[in-house]
Design an enzyme around this catalytic site. Structure first.
Site, mmCIF file in Angstrom:
data_model
loop_
_atom_site.group_PDB
_atom_site.id
_atom_site.type_symbol
_atom_site.label_atom_id
_atom_site.label_comp_id
_atom_site.label_asym_id
_atom_site.label_seq_id
_atom_site.Cartn_x
_atom_site.Cartn_y
_atom_site.Cartn_z
ATOM 1 N N THR A 1 -4.383 13.700 5.096
ATOM 2 C CA THR A 1 -2.957 13.873 5.410
ATOM 3 C C THR A 1 -2.735 15.202 6.126
ATOM 4 O OG1 THR A 1 -2.481 12.628 3.407
ATOM 5 C CG2 THR A 1 -0.620 13.692 4.489
ATOM 6 N N LYS B 1 5.344 1.789 -3.119
ATOM 7 C CA LYS B 1 5.313 3.136 -3.707
ATOM 8 C C LYS B 1 5.584 2.997 -5.186
ATOM 9 C CE LYS B 1 4.834 7.441 -2.317
ATOM 10 N NZ LYS B 1 4.172 7.968 -1.111
ATOM 11 N N LYS C 1 0.859 -1.193 0.000
ATOM 12 C CA LYS C 1 0.000 0.000 0.000
ATOM 13 C C LYS C 1 0.885 1.228 0.000
ATOM 14 C CE LYS C 1 -3.834 2.305 0.305
ATOM 15 N NZ LYS C 1 -3.442 3.022 -0.947
ATOM 16 N N SER D 1 -6.828 5.964 3.773
ATOM 17 C CA SER D 1 -6.841 5.020 2.644
ATOM 18 C C SER D 1 -7.209 3.618 3.137
ATOM 19 C CB SER D 1 -5.463 4.953 1.971
ATOM 20 O OG SER D 1 -5.282 6.032 1.090
ATOM 21 N N ASN E 1 -2.042 19.208 -2.066
ATOM 22 C CA ASN E 1 -3.054 18.543 -1.238
ATOM 23 C C ASN E 1 -2.746 18.639 0.258
ATOM 24 O OD1 ASN E 1 -3.562 15.653 0.188
ATOM 25 N ND2 ASN E 1 -5.339 16.294 -0.995
ATOM 26 N N GLY F 1 -2.648 8.395 -4.322
ATOM 27 C CA GLY F 1 -1.982 9.601 -4.824
ATOM 28 C C GLY F 1 -0.724 9.950 -4.053
ATOM 29 N N ASP F 2 0.019 10.885 -4.585
ATOM 30 C CA ASP F 2 1.178 11.510 -3.945
ATOM 31 C C ASP F 2 1.449 12.759 -4.793
ATOM 32 O OD1 ASP F 2 3.388 10.800 -1.757
ATOM 33 O OD2 ASP F 2 4.474 11.631 -3.447
HETATM 34 P P1 NDP Z 1 0.908 17.848 -4.490
HETATM 35 O O1 NDP Z 1 1.376 17.448 -5.836
HETATM 36 O O2 NDP Z 1 -0.544 18.075 -4.255
HETATM 37 O O3 NDP Z 1 1.666 19.161 -4.015
HETATM 38 C C1 NDP Z 1 3.055 19.198 -3.942
HETATM 39 C C2 NDP Z 1 3.489 20.591 -3.507
HETATM 40 O O4 NDP Z 1 4.869 20.581 -3.208
HETATM 41 C C3 NDP Z 1 3.302 21.643 -4.586
HETATM 42 O O5 NDP Z 1 3.040 22.891 -3.986
HETATM 43 C C4 NDP Z 1 4.652 21.634 -5.268
HETATM 44 O O6 NDP Z 1 4.971 22.851 -5.952
HETATM 45 C C5 NDP Z 1 5.585 21.431 -4.110
HETATM 46 N N1 NDP Z 1 6.784 20.722 -4.588
HETATM 47 C C6 NDP Z 1 6.854 19.497 -5.114
HETATM 48 N N2 NDP Z 1 8.106 19.191 -5.484
HETATM 49 C C7 NDP Z 1 8.822 20.267 -5.184
HETATM 50 C C8 NDP Z 1 10.185 20.558 -5.316
HETATM 51 N N3 NDP Z 1 11.057 19.677 -5.861
HETATM 52 N N4 NDP Z 1 10.614 21.755 -4.879
HETATM 53 C C9 NDP Z 1 9.735 22.639 -4.322
HETATM 54 N N5 NDP Z 1 8.430 22.423 -4.181
HETATM 55 C C10 NDP Z 1 7.981 21.257 -4.603
HETATM 56 O O7 NDP Z 1 1.470 16.716 -3.498
HETATM 57 P P2 NDP Z 1 1.012 16.362 -2.015
HETATM 58 O O8 NDP Z 1 0.548 17.569 -1.306
HETATM 59 O O9 NDP Z 1 0.122 15.178 -2.104
HETATM 60 O O10 NDP Z 1 2.391 15.854 -1.385
HETATM 61 C C11 NDP Z 1 3.263 16.706 -0.670
HETATM 62 C C12 NDP Z 1 4.179 15.891 0.211
HETATM 63 O O11 NDP Z 1 3.397 15.142 1.153
HETATM 64 C C13 NDP Z 1 5.035 14.839 -0.513
HETATM 65 O O12 NDP Z 1 6.274 14.708 0.154
HETATM 66 C C14 NDP Z 1 4.233 13.554 -0.324
HETATM 67 O O13 NDP Z 1 5.048 12.401 -0.424
HETATM 68 C C15 NDP Z 1 3.713 13.757 1.070
HETATM 69 N N6 NDP Z 1 2.548 12.970 1.451
HETATM 70 C C16 NDP Z 1 1.397 13.007 0.716
HETATM 71 C C17 NDP Z 1 0.299 12.271 1.103
HETATM 72 C C18 NDP Z 1 -0.999 12.357 0.395
HETATM 73 O O14 NDP Z 1 -1.969 11.746 0.872
HETATM 74 N N7 NDP Z 1 -1.115 13.073 -0.710
HETATM 75 C C19 NDP Z 1 0.356 11.391 2.279
HETATM 76 C C20 NDP Z 1 1.575 11.476 3.035
HETATM 77 C C21 NDP Z 1 2.627 12.236 2.599
HETATM 78 P P3 NDP Z 1 4.940 22.885 -7.564
HETATM 79 O O15 NDP Z 1 3.489 22.845 -7.920
HETATM 80 O O16 NDP Z 1 5.613 24.150 -7.932
HETATM 81 O O17 NDP Z 1 5.687 21.670 -8.021
HETATM 82 O O1 2IT Z 2 3.083 8.990 1.455
HETATM 83 C C1 2IT Z 2 1.930 8.550 1.666
HETATM 84 O O2 2IT Z 2 1.618 8.022 2.734
HETATM 85 C C2 2IT Z 2 0.925 8.704 0.606
HETATM 86 N N1 2IT Z 2 1.241 9.269 -0.440
HETATM 87 C C3 2IT Z 2 -0.452 8.136 0.779
HETATM 88 C C4 2IT Z 2 -0.465 6.665 0.471
HETATM 89 C C5 2IT Z 2 -1.828 6.026 0.436
HETATM 90 O O3 2IT Z 2 -1.848 4.841 0.071
HETATM 91 O O4 2IT Z 2 -2.836 6.651 0.747
#
Ligand code: NDP
Ligand code: 2IT
Length: 446
Positions: A209, A126, A90, A379, A240, A165-166
């Site tokens: 998250t 992943k 997962k 999830s 997100n 998603g991520d």
């Molecule tokens: P999104 O794609 O929705 O948003 C990512 C954000 O981070 C954007 O604002 C983006 O800016 C910025 N970003 C991404 N890469 C870079 C970079 N190299 N340098 C600077 N800014 C950057 O992703 P999420 O919000 O889903 O994910 C954000 C973080 O949270 C990640 O590390 C992810 O692994 C983690 N996460 C997400 C979960 C989820 O449920 N979605 C769960 C647990 C952890 P720009 O648009 O300019 O690229």
């Molecule tokens: O980093 C993370 O935990 C996620 N991107 C969410 C993974 C999931 O299966 O909901």
């Protein structure tokens, strides 16, 4: 002890060359978990951590698709099936040009411990691609997702591997991926999470998250007789996780000063409110515009191109963008400006030096595998609802999320309590490790 850790890491390094992010994640776990293994006979001598750092399976595949100019594009797709001791693989899918094997292996490795901490039956995985959704039309994203799933579908399934998603993969991408899986298998199953509510998704999954990070940070503050109310908060990212972390901070009475994207950061000295945040969500999620466009409606705010939010003074810092976005110089600025707590929304956003600086200055620091586990936890609840062919209310899911985050905090206290402070890194790593290790030992040498 130092020799045991160094020998272990040398072995991992020689087998995984040119994978710096993966080694960084393994090092942090090894430094806290190996001493625990050495002290506990049931784990010692079983090479249990060496087994955990080796993915059960790695799939890499070609993704060819046709862009709007009718040119053939080629990307690379991956799925890392890291560990299935306590449940099916997962974890999310990331679409970003920086995606490579090292990045996905670090994320899959972290996911093992995070999923274990949720107490739900989920293994670690992943995947993703170096595809960049930014600037692509909806139909280009759809064609890419269809091509990606045409290969991925044979490796996943509701009892085998359940992606979500991520970065770069939100509800639009999950929709296209789900549609293609359903066509190929002729089956309606909960093979992905983060689905739309009308077709099997869970309420609160989009929020989970970000809300979870704030619930965990609040647990950490409450435990130290503090709370988030009336605190100033600096948040990085505007995707997100950042959006819903900001929403929950506002609901709990904190003042959110910043958000950012990869071109710079937005500073609103008055603090974001619900109306301003709704505007940002529309800009980002519907219009798919850049963050600085906010100034067109709210000209009193400021945008600082190519700067990081960590130069802004705040009581609480929530890094919610990406790995290694907060380094030692940023940590020094935050500490000098009086930051009290750091809750990681992103995976591994703080460098090891930054973490050490927080810890040695008594800043409460929550590692992502604990503080951002709310997303994968919901999830897990989405999977349960799919199996039951039923759906729970917003309140039911949100209450369960709060309970899970509080339980993760308690687990961190149990394994991370030191003489005069709590080491949340140690707590999260050992608590996550124990459950997976016990399952692996019970299942024989695999
Ligand atoms: P999104 O794609 O929705 O948003 C990512 C954000 O981070 C954007 O604002 C983006 O800016 C910025 N970003 C991404 N890469 C870079 C970079 N190299 N340098 C600077 N800014 C950057 O992703 P999420 O919000 O889903 O994910 C954000 C973080 O949270 C990640 O590390 C992810 O692994 C983690 N996460 C997400 C979960 C989820 O449920 N979605 C769960 C647990 C952890 P720009 O648009 O300019 O690229
Ligand atoms: O980093 C993370 O935990 C996620 N991107 C969410 C993974 C999931 O299966 O909901």
């Amino acid at each position: 002890m130092e020799k045991i850790i160094n020998d272990f890491l040398a072995q991992v390094e020689s087998r995984n060359q040119n994978e710096p992010e993966f080694l960084q994640a393994v090092t942090e776990v090894a430094e806290t978990v190996l001493p625990y293994i050495v002290q506990h006979d049931i784990y010692y001598g079983q090479n249990i951590l060496l087994r955990m750092v080796e993915p059960e399976r790695v799939v890499s595949f070609r993704v060819a698709w046709i862009d709007d100019q009718e040119k053939i594009q080629v990307n690379r797709g991956y799925r890392i099936e890291m560990n299935s001791a306590i449940g099916p693989y997962k974890g999310g899918l990331r679409f970003h040009p920086s995606v490579n094997l090292s990045v996905l292996k670090f994320l899959a490795f972290e996911q093992i411990f995070k999923n274990s901490l949720t107490t739900l039956p989920m293994g670690g995985g992943k995947g993703g691609s170096d595809f960049d959704p930014k600037g692509k039309s909806d139909t280009e994203v759809m064609r890419f997702c269809q091509s990606f799933m045409t290969e991925l579908f044979r490796h996943i399934g509701p009892n085998r591997d359940i992606p979500a998603g991520d970065i770069g993969v939100g509800s639009r991408e999950i929709g296209y991926l789900f549609g293609q899986y359903k066509r190929l298998k002729n089956e309606f199953t909960g093979v992905l999470t983060g689905k739309g509510v009308s077709w099997g998704g869970s309420l609160i999954r989009p929020e989970a998250t970000g809300y979870g990070v704030v619930y965990f940070t609040e647990n950490m503050l409450n435990h130290h007789n503090e709370s988030i109310k009336d605190k100033t908060v600096v948040i990085s990212g505007s995707g997100n996780v950042a959006q819903f972390a900001a929403e929950k901070c506002i609901q709990l009475g904190a003042k959110v000063l910043t958000l950012s994207d990869s071109s710079g950061y937005l500073y609103d000295a008055e603090g974001l409110n619900e109306e301003k945040l709704a505007h940002i969500m529309h800009l980002k999620n519907v219009e798919r515009k850049r963050l600085h466009i906010y100034l067109e409606k709210y000209p009193k705010a400021a945008f600082f191109p190519n700067k990081k939010v960590w130069e802004v003074a705040g009581d609480i810092a929530l890094p919610c963008a990406t790995q290694n976005e907060l380094d030692i110089s940023d940590a020094k600025k935050l500490v000098a400006n009086g930051c009290q707590a750091v809750g990681e929304g992103a995976n591994m956003p703080c460098t090891p030096e930054a973490i050490a600086h927080f810890q040695s200055n008594n800043v409460l620091y929550a590692p992502g595998k604990a503080s951002n586990a709310g997303g994968v936890a919901v999830s897990g609840l989405e999977m349960a609802q799919n199996s039951l062919r039923y759906s729970w209310t917003r309140k039911q899911v949100d209450d369960k999320l709060k309970e899970i985050m509080a339980d993760i905090h308690t687990s961190c206290l149990h394994y991370g309590a030191g003489e005069n402070h709590i080491n949340y890194v140690k707590g999260a790593n050992i608590a996550g490790f124990v459950k997976v290790a016990d399952a692996m030992l019970a299942q024989g040498v695999v």
